[in-house]
Write an enzyme that holds these catalytic residues in place. Structure first.
Site, PDB file in Angstrom:
ATOM      1  N   LYS A 181       0.832  -1.195   0.000  1.00 44.30           N
ATOM      2  CA  LYS A 181       0.000   0.000   0.000  1.00 44.30           C
ATOM      3  C   LYS A 181       0.872   1.253   0.000  1.00 44.30           C
ATOM      4  CE  LYS A 181      -3.763  -1.956   2.867  1.00 44.30           C
ATOM      5  NZ  LYS A 181      -4.918  -1.739   1.990  1.00 44.30           N
ATOM      6  N   ARG A 209      -9.972 -11.880   2.735  1.00 41.92           N
ATOM      7  CA  ARG A 209     -10.890 -12.940   2.266  1.00 41.92           C
ATOM      8  C   ARG A 209     -10.226 -14.313   2.312  1.00 41.92           C
ATOM      9  NH1 ARG A 209     -11.581  -9.867  -3.274  1.00 41.92           N
ATOM     10  NH2 ARG A 209     -11.273  -8.212  -1.740  1.00 41.92           N
TER      11      ARG A 209
END
Length: 462
Positions: A241, A315
């Site tokens: 990020k 996830r």
């Protein structure tokens, strides 16, 4: 928390007069001239904005408060929060025998401050609210305590809220309610929960990945599984990020905080369920052994997953935990996760996205959220977007990659790990408040928690 609320037995207290725009003039006319003059000098007009002022009585200790609310006949959870934060230590009651109802929650939360890292913090003395509805004290305290648990866990810096500390939070709750905790890590995690292990394997040993499970209740009752994403810090992995994107990533364990808090509420209320809490917790770190874009991971279910983005890691750990939850044939699975930026783009910071595979349950959640002032919004599990998860190399990819329907495709990914005939609800929640409001400071926030508990009370009521 119950110490901030007490049954009204006629004890001495300062009155709090509630007014709104519709009732203001009648209330003002009923007051003596000195009070009318004071109110006019303070330019109070009954309009909303949580304005309040002190009204002097006949002696130094004989004073009361007047405060504006949006609607005196429909109090919100937050309508007393501002005045509760500003008042001095003491005992108070709503004037004219009014019941605080849902406002008890904000009264408690307005008096909490996350202060472990403030060297000169001096807490105020308690402001106790008397209520003519003592039966509601425990429920208000339960909701406030769970909300504070979420806020404090999310606000804690990542060095002090890693996987080991998240495990300790589960153990604290378990000890309080005589529940059982088991933790899987190391070789057992690698063999039994390969996606959880792969995501967390690059972290330092002190932040090693693990699956923490809590069980409680009568095995003969309906099994309720609660799952929470516990990424203690998300660097994005090798798909790193930006510094701006990383700034709030201590909150990426907000799903775990919600799940632990909901489990606490279930046990505190002694709902007749067999509770199974599952918290997969990792740090998505960067090192030479980090999982890579292009890797193919095998899941606990046996599904293979091609990694096209290491920043879509939540996830993956949820997939293994959801499959484990489903192995025990639960009546209902609820999961919480700070999963996608797409959910925030769609609904902003205040509304958690909710997905459900049962319309009646979704309807119950929406009604519960409205009834307790904890709103949420349902998005569809749109089958037409399943193709976005196709892979030529493996059974599926972990991220659609197109930029479209990011929250929906994430939910569709998770659905593949949930048994087909099991009721399931998934929350894509922000777990953060970007700006302060009365009773709701900037920082970690519980969104969808009270709505879900209200739904569970209706589903499994005593």
């Amino acid at each position: 928390m119950t110490k901030l609320l007490a049954a009204d037995k006629g004890q001495s207290a300062h009155d709090i007069h509630l007014i709104d725009e519709a009732s203001f003039e009648d209330w003002k006319k009923s007051q003596p001239q000195r009070i009318r003059t004071l109110v006019e000098a303070r330019r109070m007009d009954g309009k909303t904005g949580y304005a309040h002022t002190t009204l002097p009585g006949e002696s130094d200790d004989d004073w009361s408060i007047v405060t504006t609310v949006a609607n005196v006949d429909e109090l919100s959870p937050w309508c007393l929060a501002k005045v509760a934060a500003d008042l001095p230590e003491g005992t108070y009651r709503l004037a004219n025998g009014r019941k605080p109802g849902p406002a008890k929650l904000g009264w408690i939360l307005a008096q909490h401050r996350f202060s472990p890292y403030l060297s000169d913090y001096q807490p105020q003395g308690p402001r106790v609210l008397l209520t003519p509805e003592p039966a509601g004290i425990d429920a208000a305290a339960r909701a406030a305590e769970a909300t504070i648990l979420v806020r404090d866990m999310v606000d804690t810096p990542p060095e002090d809220m890693g996987p080991a500390e998240i495990e300790k939070e589960v153990e604290k709750v378990a000890k309080r309610y005589d529940a059982k905790v088991t933790t899987t890590k190391g070789d057992a995690l690698e063999q039994g929960y390969p996606m959880i292990h792969s995501v967390g394997r690059a972290a330092a040993r002190s932040h090693a990945p693990r699956l923490v499970e809590l069980t409680w209740g009568d095995p003969g009752k309906p099994r309720l599984a609660i799952v929470g994403k516990g990424v203690s810090f998300d660097s994005g992995g090798l798909d790193i990020k930006s510094s701006k994107g990383m700034a709030l990533m201590k909150k990426d364990m907000g799903g775990a905080a919600h799940a632990i808090a909901l489990a606490q509420m279930v046990m505190d209320a002694r709902l007749p369920v067999h509770l199974h809490l599952l918290v997969p917790t990792v740090e998505n770190a960067i090192a030479g052994n980090a999982f890579r874009p292009g890797d193919v991971l095998k899941s606990r279910k046996g599904i293979t997953v091609e990694i096209d983005n290491t920043d879509a890691e939540g996830r993956l750990i949820l997939g293994d935990a959801l499959h484990k939850a489903g192995e025990d044939e639960p009546d209902l699975i609820v999961d919480f996760a700070t999963l996608t930026g797409a959910a925030r783009v769609a609904l902003g910071p205040d509304l958690p996205v909710m997905f459900a595979n049962d319309d009646a349950m979704a309807d119950s959640l929406e009604k519960s959220g409205a009834s307790v002032g904890d709103p949420l919004w349902r998005l569809p599990l749109w089958n037409g977007y399943d193709d976005m998860l196709k892979s030529q190399l493996a059974d599926m990819v972990n991220s659609g990659g197109s930029g479209f329907a990011g929250s929906i495709t994430a939910a569709l990914f998770l659905r593949r790990f949930v048994p087909e005939n099991t009721d399931w609800v998934h929350f894509d929640t922000f777990a953060w408040r970007p700006a302060a409001k009365p009773g709701r400071p900037k920082g970690g926030e519980a969104l969808g928690l009270r709505a879900t508990f209200a739904m569970l009370e209706a589903r499994y009521g005593l």
